[in-house]
Motif scaffolding. Sequence first.
Motif, PDB file in Angstrom:
ATOM      1  N   ASN A 381     -22.883  -7.287   2.494  1.00 21.83           N
ATOM      2  CA  ASN A 381     -24.179  -6.604   2.365  1.00 21.83           C
ATOM      3  C   ASN A 381     -24.678  -6.136   3.736  1.00 21.83           C
ATOM      4  N   LYS A 382     -24.458  -6.937   4.777  1.00 28.16           N
ATOM      5  CA  LYS A 382     -24.894  -6.555   6.125  1.00 28.16           C
ATOM      6  C   LYS A 382     -24.082  -5.371   6.631  1.00 28.16           C
ATOM      7  N   VAL A 383     -22.777  -5.327   6.311  1.00 30.39           N
ATOM      8  CA  VAL A 383     -21.962  -4.185   6.693  1.00 30.39           C
ATOM      9  C   VAL A 383     -22.488  -2.922   6.017  1.00 30.39           C
ATOM     10  N   ILE A 388     -25.390   2.363   6.329  1.00 30.83           N
ATOM     11  CA  ILE A 388     -26.486   3.213   5.859  1.00 30.83           C
ATOM     12  C   ILE A 388     -27.428   3.566   7.000  1.00 30.83           C
ATOM     13  N   ASN A 389     -27.828   2.574   7.764  1.00 32.72           N
ATOM     14  CA  ASN A 389     -28.856   2.782   8.792  1.00 32.72           C
ATOM     15  C   ASN A 389     -28.342   3.607   9.970  1.00 32.72           C
ATOM     16  N   LYS A 390     -27.063   3.443  10.378  1.00 33.74           N
ATOM     17  CA  LYS A 390     -26.547   4.131  11.555  1.00 33.74           C
ATOM     18  C   LYS A 390     -25.535   5.230  11.218  1.00 33.74           C
ATOM     19  N   ASN A 391     -25.325   5.424   9.926  1.00 34.16           N
ATOM     20  CA  ASN A 391     -24.435   6.507   9.488  1.00 34.16           C
ATOM     21  C   ASN A 391     -23.048   6.360  10.105  1.00 34.16           C
ATOM     22  N   PHE A 392     -22.548   5.111  10.256  1.00 33.64           N
ATOM     23  CA  PHE A 392     -21.225   4.858  10.785  1.00 33.64           C
ATOM     24  C   PHE A 392     -20.166   5.247   9.761  1.00 33.64           C
ATOM     25  N   LYS A 427     -23.680  -0.587  -2.804  1.00 32.14           N
ATOM     26  CA  LYS A 427     -24.878  -1.001  -2.076  1.00 32.14           C
ATOM     27  C   LYS A 427     -25.532   0.157  -1.335  1.00 32.14           C
ATOM     28  N   GLY A 428     -25.043   1.378  -1.501  1.00 29.28           N
ATOM     29  CA  GLY A 428     -25.700   2.562  -0.935  1.00 29.28           C
ATOM     30  C   GLY A 428     -24.950   3.228   0.173  1.00 29.28           C
ATOM     31  N   ALA A 429     -23.783   2.708   0.590  1.00 28.01           N
ATOM     32  CA  ALA A 429     -23.025   3.339   1.671  1.00 28.01           C
ATOM     33  C   ALA A 429     -22.439   4.663   1.204  1.00 28.01           C
ATOM     34  N   ASN A 430     -22.245   5.600   2.198  1.00 28.46           N
ATOM     35  CA  ASN A 430     -21.702   6.927   1.904  1.00 28.46           C
ATOM     36  C   ASN A 430     -20.195   6.797   1.684  1.00 28.46           C
ATOM     37  N   ALA A 431     -19.744   7.115   0.459  1.00 29.96           N
ATOM     38  CA  ALA A 431     -18.323   6.955   0.135  1.00 29.96           C
ATOM     39  C   ALA A 431     -17.441   7.848   0.989  1.00 29.96           C
ATOM     40  N   SER A 432     -17.984   9.016   1.407  1.00 23.91           N
ATOM     41  CA  SER A 432     -17.157   9.946   2.195  1.00 23.91           C
ATOM     42  C   SER A 432     -16.888   9.429   3.602  1.00 23.91           C
ATOM     43  N   ARG A 433     -17.627   8.420   4.040  1.00 22.66           N
ATOM     44  CA  ARG A 433     -17.442   7.868   5.383  1.00 22.66           C
ATOM     45  C   ARG A 433     -16.643   6.561   5.371  1.00 22.66           C
ATOM     46  N   ILE A 434     -16.044   6.214   4.238  1.00 17.20           N
ATOM     47  CA  ILE A 434     -15.259   4.977   4.144  1.00 17.20           C
ATOM     48  C   ILE A 434     -13.849   5.342   3.702  1.00 17.20           C
TER      49      ILE A 434
END
Length: 465
Positions: A381-383, A388-392, A427-434
Amino acid sequence: MKFNLKKTGLLLTGLLAGSTLFAQTPDSAATKNYVQPFSPGSAFRTWSFGLNGGITSPYTFIGGKQDFKNRGTELGYGGFIKYQMLPSFGLQGDYFRGKLTGSGASTTGASPYGSFSTDINWSAALSANITLANINWRHNKGVIQPYLTLGGGYMEFTPSVKNTTGASVAIASNTTTFQEFFIPVGLGLKFDIAPGVNFNLGYQMNFVNSDFVDGYATGAGNDKFSYAHAGLEFALGSRSKPQLATHNPVSSMRYEYIMKAKALQDQVDAEKAKNEKLQADLAATNSSLATTNSNLDATNAKVNSLTKDSDGDGVPDFFDKCPNTPSGSKVDGSGCPLPKAENVKVYVTEADKKVVRDAIANLEFDLGKATIRSHSLPSLNKVAELLINKNFSLKLAGHTDSQGSDDFNMSLSKDRAESIKAYLVSKGANASRIEATGYGETQPIASNKTAAGRQKNRRVEFTLY
């Protein structure tokens, strides 16, 4: 007790002849007693029982052989249970007890006896009951139904005789109690006084296969006696069903015909009203069609003016605050070009790397599966929050030890990397960045010959950038 049986017979005959004068004619009676034609017997009350009492006498309407001149009248009583098989035919079992008396010289010659008295201890018979007037083509339901009965049974009787001085004498037989076959023949009237309750008036002649009913056998022929009675009959079963013996099937046929005719007429009337309404609606529609077409043309012209986009930027001219935008320009909702975004550098801090290391350290899967165990989720969850917050961006690389086939290990490593990606996206992360990749057993970091080495080789590597 004195009783004029001839007058009683005339009264019964008069009632029989006039039974059709009493009838229910309103259609409400047909509705109440309606049963669909050709329904099974379960639609009716077919079982009934009755009790009766009346007058017995050695005299019968048909006359014939009488061993004593004066025929006395005595009391008798009985009951029956009946099963109605058809509207006009039923079978009933009868029970009767009573007494017969007579006195005076024999009508067939000199008699050594002055009087007799016979106790009918019991009689049991099975009779056919034929109802004559429940099927009626003139009335819905007759109040009175005449009927006839004919059957056969056994009876037990004990006769005693006295001489002309009144002293008891022994009868000329080796027994004093007899059991003999007899034939009961009767007629009567049934009055419907309530649903399932009938009042019966009946007259029955009983032909006994013996000349000892009066204790005196003389002349040719056997003895007989009559039983004029009144009583009540009660139908068994649900009160919502009509009694079959008093049901008029013709009335149900007529009622069904009327109801079907009414339903057909109602359908015709409804279709007629529907057609008339359709005609009126069609006329109204035609009258407004021209106006509608005119309004439609005007509306189309307004729509065309509102949707016209001269510069092709996707914003209609009506709303475009920046007309003539160069082709291919990205614009906002008002048609004006969007400002160009400046390149922003993203830095991965030591704290960010620690979040990833903790996630790797706490990561566990079910044995041989890609199912993430629950205690690994808080670190993941922290990852997700970091992404999300830093757009990594994040690269996930799955690895296995050498146990199992190459194909299975390659598939398992890929599934585990994809499982982590799917959870982070949920959890809301951008799938295109993973990016999730599996390497199977091809990139070990320790020896697969030891348990500790294999443990290190079973891993998912996180690369944050």
